[in-house]
Design a protein around this motif. Structure first.
Motif, PDB file in Angstrom:
ATOM      1  N   TYR A 101       0.826  -1.217   0.000  1.00 40.47           N
ATOM      2  CA  TYR A 101       0.000   0.000   0.000  1.00 40.47           C
ATOM      3  C   TYR A 101       0.862   1.270   0.000  1.00 40.47           C
ATOM      4  O   TYR A 101       0.709   2.122  -0.890  1.00 40.47           O
ATOM      5  N   PRO A 102       1.794   1.445   0.943  1.00 43.06           N
ATOM      6  CA  PRO A 102       2.644   2.646   0.869  1.00 43.06           C
ATOM      7  C   PRO A 102       3.588   2.625  -0.330  1.00 43.06           C
ATOM      8  O   PRO A 102       3.932   3.676  -0.862  1.00 43.06           O
ATOM      9  N   ALA A 150       1.769   4.169  -3.176  1.00 42.37           N
ATOM     10  CA  ALA A 150       1.750   5.630  -3.069  1.00 42.37           C
ATOM     11  C   ALA A 150       3.096   6.212  -3.480  1.00 42.37           C
ATOM     12  O   ALA A 150       3.158   7.242  -4.175  1.00 42.37           O
ATOM     13  N   TRP A 151       4.167   5.573  -3.059  1.00 43.03           N
ATOM     14  CA  TRP A 151       5.521   6.026  -3.402  1.00 43.03           C
ATOM     15  C   TRP A 151       5.733   5.968  -4.907  1.00 43.03           C
ATOM     16  O   TRP A 151       6.245   6.912  -5.525  1.00 43.03           O
ATOM     17  N   GLY A 172      -3.037   2.694  -2.795  1.00 41.79           N
ATOM     18  CA  GLY A 172      -1.822   3.481  -2.589  1.00 41.79           C
ATOM     19  C   GLY A 172      -1.558   4.437  -3.736  1.00 41.79           C
ATOM     20  O   GLY A 172      -1.217   5.614  -3.516  1.00 41.79           O
ATOM     21  N   PHE A 213       2.772  10.876   3.044  1.00 37.35           N
ATOM     22  CA  PHE A 213       3.279  10.117   4.192  1.00 37.35           C
ATOM     23  C   PHE A 213       2.278  10.161   5.351  1.00 37.35           C
ATOM     24  O   PHE A 213       1.995   9.137   5.985  1.00 37.35           O
ATOM     25  N   VAL A 220      -0.866   8.015   4.517  1.00 39.90           N
ATOM     26  CA  VAL A 220      -0.550   6.582   4.566  1.00 39.90           C
ATOM     27  C   VAL A 220      -0.385   6.111   6.006  1.00 39.90           C
ATOM     28  O   VAL A 220      -0.935   5.076   6.408  1.00 39.90           O
ATOM     29  N   VAL A 221       0.357   6.864   6.792  1.00 40.36           N
ATOM     30  CA  VAL A 221       0.601   6.464   8.185  1.00 40.36           C
ATOM     31  C   VAL A 221      -0.701   6.450   8.980  1.00 40.36           C
ATOM     32  O   VAL A 221      -0.948   5.539   9.789  1.00 40.36           O
ATOM     33  N   THR A 264      -3.582   5.803   7.946  1.00 42.02           N
ATOM     34  CA  THR A 264      -4.460   4.714   7.519  1.00 42.02           C
ATOM     35  C   THR A 264      -4.390   3.523   8.471  1.00 42.02           C
ATOM     36  O   THR A 264      -5.409   2.889   8.754  1.00 42.02           O
ATOM     37  N   TYR A 265      -3.194   3.226   8.967  1.00 37.46           N
ATOM     38  CA  TYR A 265      -3.021   2.017   9.774  1.00 37.46           C
ATOM     39  C   TYR A 265      -3.760   2.076  11.114  1.00 37.46           C
ATOM     40  O   TYR A 265      -4.499   1.137  11.451  1.00 37.46           O
TER      41      TYR A 265
END
Length: 210
Positions: free
Chosen positions: A52-53, A56-57, A134, A157, A160-161, A163-164
């Motif tokens: 997932y991240p 995005a990256w 992502g 960032f 994404v962070v 999301t968890y």
């Protein structure tokens, strides 16, 4: 459109900025599956959480592969920003899907437990949806929505962070929960629809920003 996607993909490969997410991806996969990862579908949880991240990256890498001047030249050659942004989205998704295939095959090969065809297809679907989500997040905050690469990285960032810990309140959380419950079809389908909407929305928003 095909020629534009091929050009963008070649530009990303030539720039080699994809190497950073690729090396992180392969390194973490190697650690995840160095030992028995557990039951078949549950084994895909770690790699889904990773991809997932990474998606995005990759989206940020593809969206910012050209500098401002070169991107303007590409837009003029393509005829419209919307065409370029669509090609950027397709390129990012294609790179992401290649990563999804690797993430699916790796545990099948590394695990001592046999996988059925349905389990393999479920893993491929889960990884594809995870990377699509992502990519959607990455494109939503990449150029031209946000012009500064620093702001793009910071916002992506953060999203994404966050999301968890939000877990099951997010489409990505639905995917991970589905793997734990061994019921992947409906949650993954809905998450995939939202991922597609994110990518398409990023194209629309980007086109209106320019």
């Amino acid at each position: 459109m095909i020629s534009l996607v091929r050009y963008l993909a070649a530009d990303v490969l030539r720039g080699q900025r994809y190497l950073a997410p690729l090396l992180v991806f392969l390194g973490v996969l190697g650690m995840l599956f160095a030992y028995d990862p557990g039951p078949q579908l549950a084994a895909f949880s770690g790699s889904s959480a990773l991809i997932y991240p990474i998606g995005a990256w990759l989206a940020v890498v593809v969206a910012t592969s050209e500098d401002v001047v070169r991107r303007e030249v590409t837009v003029v050659s393509a005829g419209a920003w919307s065409r370029v942004l669509t090609a950027v989205a397709l390129t990012a998704v294609l790179f992401g899907l290649a990563f999804a295939v690797v993430a699916t095959v790796w545990p099948v090969v590394a695990s001592p437990r046999p996988y059925t065809v349905l389990q393999f297809l479920a893993g491929l679907g889960v990884h594809s949806v995870s990377v699509l989500l992502g990519v959607g997040v990455g494109l939503m905050f990449a150029r031209p929505v946000l012009d500064s690469i620093g702001r793009t990285v910071l916002v992506v960032f953060t999203v994404v962070v966050m999301t968890y810990p939000l877990g099951r309140y997010t489409p990505f959380g639905w995917v991970l929960d589905a793997l734990g419950d061994n019921q992947v079809t409906l949650p993954v389908l809905w998450a995939g629809v939202i991922g597609f909407a994110l990518v398409a929305g990023a194209v629309v928003v980007g086109a209106r920003r320019v």
